[in-house]
Each structure stands twice: as structure tokens, then as C-alpha cells.
Write a protein that holds these residues in place. Sequence first.
Motif, PDB file in Angstrom:
ATOM      1  N   ALA A 186      10.909   0.183  -1.823  1.00  0.00           N
ATOM      2  CA  ALA A 186      10.379   1.183  -2.765  1.00  0.00           C
ATOM      3  C   ALA A 186       9.202   1.947  -2.153  1.00  0.00           C
ATOM      4  CB  ALA A 186       9.947   0.499  -4.053  1.00  0.00           C
ATOM      5  N   ARG A 187       9.174   3.255  -2.382  1.00  0.00           N
ATOM      6  CA  ARG A 187       8.097   4.102  -1.876  1.00  0.00           C
ATOM      7  C   ARG A 187       7.549   4.950  -3.002  1.00  0.00           C
ATOM      8  NH1 ARG A 187       8.943   1.252   1.555  1.00  0.00           N
ATOM      9  NH2 ARG A 187       9.398   1.504   3.766  1.00  0.00           N
ATOM     10  N   ASP A 188       6.236   5.180  -2.985  1.00  0.00           N
ATOM     11  CA  ASP A 188       5.650   6.139  -3.910  1.00  0.00           C
ATOM     12  C   ASP A 188       6.217   7.520  -3.575  1.00  0.00           C
ATOM     13  OD1 ASP A 188       4.145   7.830  -5.396  1.00  0.00           O
ATOM     14  OD2 ASP A 188       2.198   7.135  -4.676  1.00  0.00           O
ATOM     15  N   PRO A 189       6.843   8.184  -4.573  1.00  0.00           N
ATOM     16  CA  PRO A 189       7.451   9.483  -4.265  1.00  0.00           C
ATOM     17  C   PRO A 189       6.424  10.508  -3.760  1.00  0.00           C
ATOM     18  CG  PRO A 189       7.587   9.002  -6.633  1.00  0.00           C
ATOM     19  CD  PRO A 189       7.074   7.771  -5.960  1.00  0.00           C
ATOM     20  N   GLU A 190       5.149  10.346  -4.112  1.00  0.00           N
ATOM     21  CA  GLU A 190       4.162  11.331  -3.672  1.00  0.00           C
ATOM     22  C   GLU A 190       3.598  11.004  -2.286  1.00  0.00           C
ATOM     23  OE1 GLU A 190       1.349  11.836  -6.909  1.00  0.00           O
ATOM     24  OE2 GLU A 190       3.051  12.386  -8.197  1.00  0.00           O
ATOM     25  N   GLN A 246       3.843   5.633   0.177  1.00  0.00           N
ATOM     26  CA  GLN A 246       3.276   4.289   0.311  1.00  0.00           C
ATOM     27  C   GLN A 246       4.281   3.210  -0.134  1.00  0.00           C
ATOM     28  OE1 GLN A 246      -0.225   4.053  -2.136  1.00  0.00           O
ATOM     29  NE2 GLN A 246      -0.739   1.966  -1.541  1.00  0.00           N
ATOM     30  N   SER A 247       4.291   2.061   0.551  1.00  0.00           N
ATOM     31  CA  SER A 247       5.137   0.950   0.099  1.00  0.00           C
ATOM     32  C   SER A 247       4.246  -0.238  -0.277  1.00  0.00           C
ATOM     33  CB  SER A 247       6.118   0.551   1.208  1.00  0.00           C
ATOM     34  OG  SER A 247       5.408   0.049   2.310  1.00  0.00           O
ATOM     35  N   MET A 248       4.843  -1.315  -0.808  1.00  0.00           N
ATOM     36  CA  MET A 248       4.037  -2.430  -1.324  1.00  0.00           C
ATOM     37  C   MET A 248       3.722  -3.458  -0.249  1.00  0.00           C
ATOM     38  SD  MET A 248       5.613  -3.076  -5.097  1.00  0.00           S
ATOM     39  CE  MET A 248       5.909  -1.635  -6.165  1.00  0.00           C
ATOM     40  N   ASN A 249       2.484  -3.936  -0.233  1.00  0.00           N
ATOM     41  CA  ASN A 249       2.153  -5.033   0.676  1.00  0.00           C
ATOM     42  C   ASN A 249       2.560  -6.363   0.025  1.00  0.00           C
ATOM     43  OD1 ASN A 249       0.152  -5.849  -1.137  1.00  0.00           O
ATOM     44  ND2 ASN A 249      -1.432  -4.650  -0.110  1.00  0.00           N
ATOM     45  N   ASP A 250       2.364  -7.474   0.766  1.00  0.00           N
ATOM     46  CA  ASP A 250       2.884  -8.751   0.269  1.00  0.00           C
ATOM     47  C   ASP A 250       2.313  -9.128  -1.090  1.00  0.00           C
ATOM     48  OD1 ASP A 250       4.324  -8.827   2.518  1.00  0.00           O
ATOM     49  OD2 ASP A 250       3.556 -10.752   3.261  1.00  0.00           O
ATOM     50  N   GLU A 251       1.026  -8.888  -1.268  1.00  0.00           N
ATOM     51  CA  GLU A 251       0.421  -9.278  -2.536  1.00  0.00           C
ATOM     52  C   GLU A 251       1.010  -8.473  -3.703  1.00  0.00           C
ATOM     53  OE1 GLU A 251      -3.697  -9.777  -2.341  1.00  0.00           O
ATOM     54  OE2 GLU A 251      -3.871 -10.309  -4.466  1.00  0.00           O
ATOM     55  N   GLN A 252       1.221  -7.195  -3.457  1.00  0.00           N
ATOM     56  CA  GLN A 252       1.810  -6.359  -4.514  1.00  0.00           C
ATOM     57  C   GLN A 252       3.262  -6.765  -4.787  1.00  0.00           C
ATOM     58  OE1 GLN A 252       0.861  -2.740  -2.511  1.00  0.00           O
ATOM     59  NE2 GLN A 252      -0.961  -2.371  -3.755  1.00  0.00           N
ATOM     60  N   LYS A 297       0.262   3.930 -11.818  1.00  0.00           N
ATOM     61  CA  LYS A 297       1.182   5.062 -11.743  1.00  0.00           C
ATOM     62  C   LYS A 297       2.073   5.015 -10.495  1.00  0.00           C
ATOM     63  CE  LYS A 297       1.474   9.953 -12.566  1.00  0.00           C
ATOM     64  NZ  LYS A 297       0.828  11.232 -12.344  1.00  0.00           N
ATOM     65  N   TRP A 298       1.463   4.714  -9.341  1.00  0.00           N
ATOM     66  CA  TRP A 298       2.310   4.790  -8.140  1.00  0.00           C
ATOM     67  C   TRP A 298       3.334   3.667  -8.114  1.00  0.00           C
ATOM     68  CZ3 TRP A 298       3.579   1.881  -3.892  1.00  0.00           C
ATOM     69  CH2 TRP A 298       2.782   0.772  -3.586  1.00  0.00           C
ATOM     70  N   GLN A 299       2.938   2.477  -8.630  1.00  0.00           N
ATOM     71  CA  GLN A 299       3.902   1.369  -8.658  1.00  0.00           C
ATOM     72  C   GLN A 299       5.034   1.666  -9.637  1.00  0.00           C
ATOM     73  OE1 GLN A 299       2.075  -2.789  -8.212  1.00  0.00           O
ATOM     74  NE2 GLN A 299       0.530  -1.673  -9.355  1.00  0.00           N
ATOM     75  N   ARG A 300       4.689   2.281 -10.760  1.00  0.00           N
ATOM     76  CA  ARG A 300       5.709   2.629 -11.758  1.00  0.00           C
ATOM     77  C   ARG A 300       6.687   3.639 -11.150  1.00  0.00           C
ATOM     78  NH1 ARG A 300       7.019   1.684 -17.635  1.00  0.00           N
ATOM     79  NH2 ARG A 300       8.700   3.175 -17.841  1.00  0.00           N
ATOM     80  N   GLN A 301       6.125   4.667 -10.483  1.00  0.00           N
ATOM     81  CA  GLN A 301       6.988   5.696  -9.890  1.00  0.00           C
ATOM     82  C   GLN A 301       7.856   5.114  -8.784  1.00  0.00           C
ATOM     83  OE1 GLN A 301       4.295   8.798  -8.714  1.00  0.00           O
ATOM     84  NE2 GLN A 301       4.440   9.832 -10.695  1.00  0.00           N
ATOM     85  N   ALA A 302       7.273   4.212  -7.998  1.00  0.00           N
ATOM     86  CA  ALA A 302       8.034   3.654  -6.882  1.00  0.00           C
ATOM     87  C   ALA A 302       9.162   2.748  -7.372  1.00  0.00           C
ATOM     88  CB  ALA A 302       7.101   2.875  -5.947  1.00  0.00           C
TER      89      ALA A 302
END
Length: 422
Positions: free
Chosen positions: A209-213, A216-222, A97-102
Motif C-alpha cells: 500500500a502507498r499513500d496516493p499523494e 509513502q509506504s508503511m514501516n514495520d510498526e505501522q 488520512k494517509w493510512q486511510r487513503q493507502a
Amino acid sequence: MRFVPPRIAPPAQPLAGLAFVAQFVRNPIAVVPQAAYEGDLATYERGRRAIVWITAPALIKQVLLDEREKFLKLAQIRLLGPLLGKGILTSEGAHWKWQRQASAPMFRPQELSGFVPTFVRAAEGVVERWRAQPGAVQAIERSTGLFQRSGAWGQLYAIANLPRWLPQPGRRSMASAVRALRAAVGALIAERRAHPGTKDDLLHRLMQARDPESGQSMNDEQLVDNLLTFYLAGHETTAKALTWTLYLLACSPGWTHALEEEIARVTGGAEVNAGHIEQLMLTQQVLKESMRLYPPVPLMTRQAVADTQLGASKVRAGTSVVMPIYAIHRHAKRWADADAFDPARFAPEKEAAIPRYQYMPFGAGPRICIGMGFAMMEATAMLATLLRRARFAPVAGREPAPVARVTLIPGGGMPLAVRLRS
Ligand code: HEM
């Protein structure tokens, strides 16, 4: 003139035993029995392993929307997880969910229109390559390597939920290809971290990209997971949609002529730009009908995680629920003259009457393709550019056969004769 392009002849009776395995590995869509094209569902059972193919819009809605917490993407995650990690396509629950929203804002239409010149340049590049190697027949699209035969074994093992220790053809070569690909993308990210610059591309936007809630942003692996996801989910699919569309147009001079007229009228003979896309109505109708007959993603799969009921059938936990988009789009009772190519089905007033879960090249429900708008814009811009530059004709005696891999490929490549315009 009525035109029925190449199709798969479904087995009249469900296949069993070795015949099932052999056919599945050859072409997983060719095991879908005739009953699925005429009724609501068909099942395959062997011991505790069961597969159910559903084609009724009400059942698909149940799986993808109403009861989606009971039907998870376990096989897809098993199959693609080694390559795509826990990216948007291959995760569930809160992590999905958070990746989709971000990522969602990156795919809004106003964000995408800036990519149109890139799409046009890519199509022009293809034409230039054709020009550089003249000759009558060009195999437009050669099948890609990675997810070929070993991919079909992987699909079978994942969908039938076979134990992981069982030796699987092609697993080792696949594993080393996956390592190389992930390492290459990792290097790209490291390079960008070292030299951030101002380049506004997909990687830059994903890093922002940031989770709107939670913020949070993505680390290298993500970042690796999702870059590979967008590449894999976006590249092969759109390429296959265009490949099949060129074939259908090559066999339909009337529609080709209508598109050429539309493109000339809308663009006034100039290069395609973002403002043209939504005016290219017939061009989009042809793409939609092409994705009905040859959906780039021919099958979607979920696994039941609880005992439940699909229509009149009991479904045990562990059952693979397959939504064969290919068969859903050719259902004999739900489409008039289902196998015939007829883009007029998608004229605006007719398209509005097609039930939501009966036409779904991009899936449906909350996990519908995030790149749908991107893909339609890209395919429209590229198709219009190719048609401005070239004419296509089928090659006598060679018909492309639809084969399901991760995408629906023309087995043996797509034979087309290309005539460039001066
Ligand atoms: C004609 C082109 C395309 C087709 C037919 C297509 C089809 C699909 C389908 C059927 C799904 C749903 C899978 C499922 O629920 O099991 C999906 C998901 C997805 N697609 Fe596409 N796709 C296309 C282009 C793209 C592009 C261009 C991108 C990105 C640039 C993309 C990114 C994704 C992602 C990230 C998901 C997972 C979404 C989620 O689980 O929330 N696709 N696509």
C-alpha cells in the motif's frame, strides 16, 4: 408474528455516583438513560467530568461530519492505543488520512470478491467442528478474554478521563497480553520480509500500500498497528453480528424459511460464490435488522476539544460525547415498534427512506468503517453457508442478554441448539 428479543431496560432516571460506576462496569450501555431513547440527548455531570449521550441524527452529523475537528477520538486512542498504536482506527489528522487513503483500495468490492471462497470455507469449518462434537446444545460463541471486565474499567477511565496514575483493575494483565500480541504480529512481519513469496493476503497488500499523494509506504510498526487493527476491528464485530443473527433467526421460523428458500433459489443448491452475494437480498435484510437491534459496536465516543454547543446544550472542552448506536437504533420516536425484530424495515424502498444518521452500525462521516463492504460480504456468505448446513433453535429458559464490551456480546455466551442437515 411480532417478536421482541431480549433488550436492556434503560434507567428511567440518570444514575449517579457509585450506582453509575457499578452499572457502567457491568454494562456501559445500561447507564444510558431513558431520555436518550426518547429525546435528542442526555447528560451526566460530576464535578468537571461530563458525559453527553446524543441520539438525534442532526447532532450526530454535527459531531461526525460538520464539526468533526472539534470532536476527537481521545478516549478510543487512550483505550486501544497501547494495542493498536497509531493505526487507522487510533490516529487523527494527517497520520490517519494517509493510512486511510493507502488502505482504501484494498477494500473495494472488486478486490474483496476473491475472499468469498475463504469466507465459505470458514463457515464450513465451523459446521465441521459442530459435526465433530455432536450433542444437542452448543454454546455457539463463548465470550472472549482480553477485553472483558478489565476492558470495561478501561472504558470508564478513558471516557471519564480519569488520571493515568490512578490504579486501574486489570491494567497489568492487559499490558502483558498486549505485549505478547504485538510481538507475535511483529514476528509474522519479520518472517514475511525474510521470505517475501507471492502470497496475496492482507499483509502482502498492506506492505504494497502507498499513500496516493506522497507514495509513502508503511514501516514495520505501522504494519503491526494496522494488521492488529483489521484483526480486532474486523473479527469480533462480524462474529458478533453473525452470533446475534443466528439467535434472531432461531426465534423466527418464518424468516428462517424465507431465507432458506432464497438461498436455495439463488445458489441452486451449490456452494455460495461471489456472484450470489448481491442477489441474497433477504439474507442481507435480516443482517441489517440484526445489526439494528444488536449493533456489534454498541457505542462510539469522541471528546470535545473546544467549548461548543450541541443543540440547546453547552458542551465544555473535555466532555465525552457518546453516540450510543444501540439506543440510536431503538429510539422510540424515530422507529416504529423499535424493539421488535422486523427485517421488512430494510426492504429496498423502505431502507432508502431511513435517515442517514439514524441507522449507523458502521458509523458515519469520513471515519465510517473501512471494512463495511468486507463485513457485509463476509457475513452474507457465512450466514448463507451456515443456513444451508444447519437449523438453529433457542434453548428454553436461557435468554442472551446484550452486554457492551468493545463489541456487543451475549453475556454468558449464546445458547443455541444446532441441528445439522445431512
Ligand atoms: C459487522 C462488522 C463491523 C462493524 C459493525 C464495524 C463497525 C465499525 C464502526 C462503528 C466504526 C467507526 C468507529 C468510530 O468512528 O468511532 C468502524 C471503524 C473501522 N472499522 Fe469496522 N466494523 C465492522 C467490520 C470491520 C472489518 C471487517 C474491518 C477490516 C477488515 C474493519 C475495520 C475498521 C477500521 C480500520 C476502522 C477505522 C476507520 C477509520 O477510523 O478511518 N471493520 N467499524
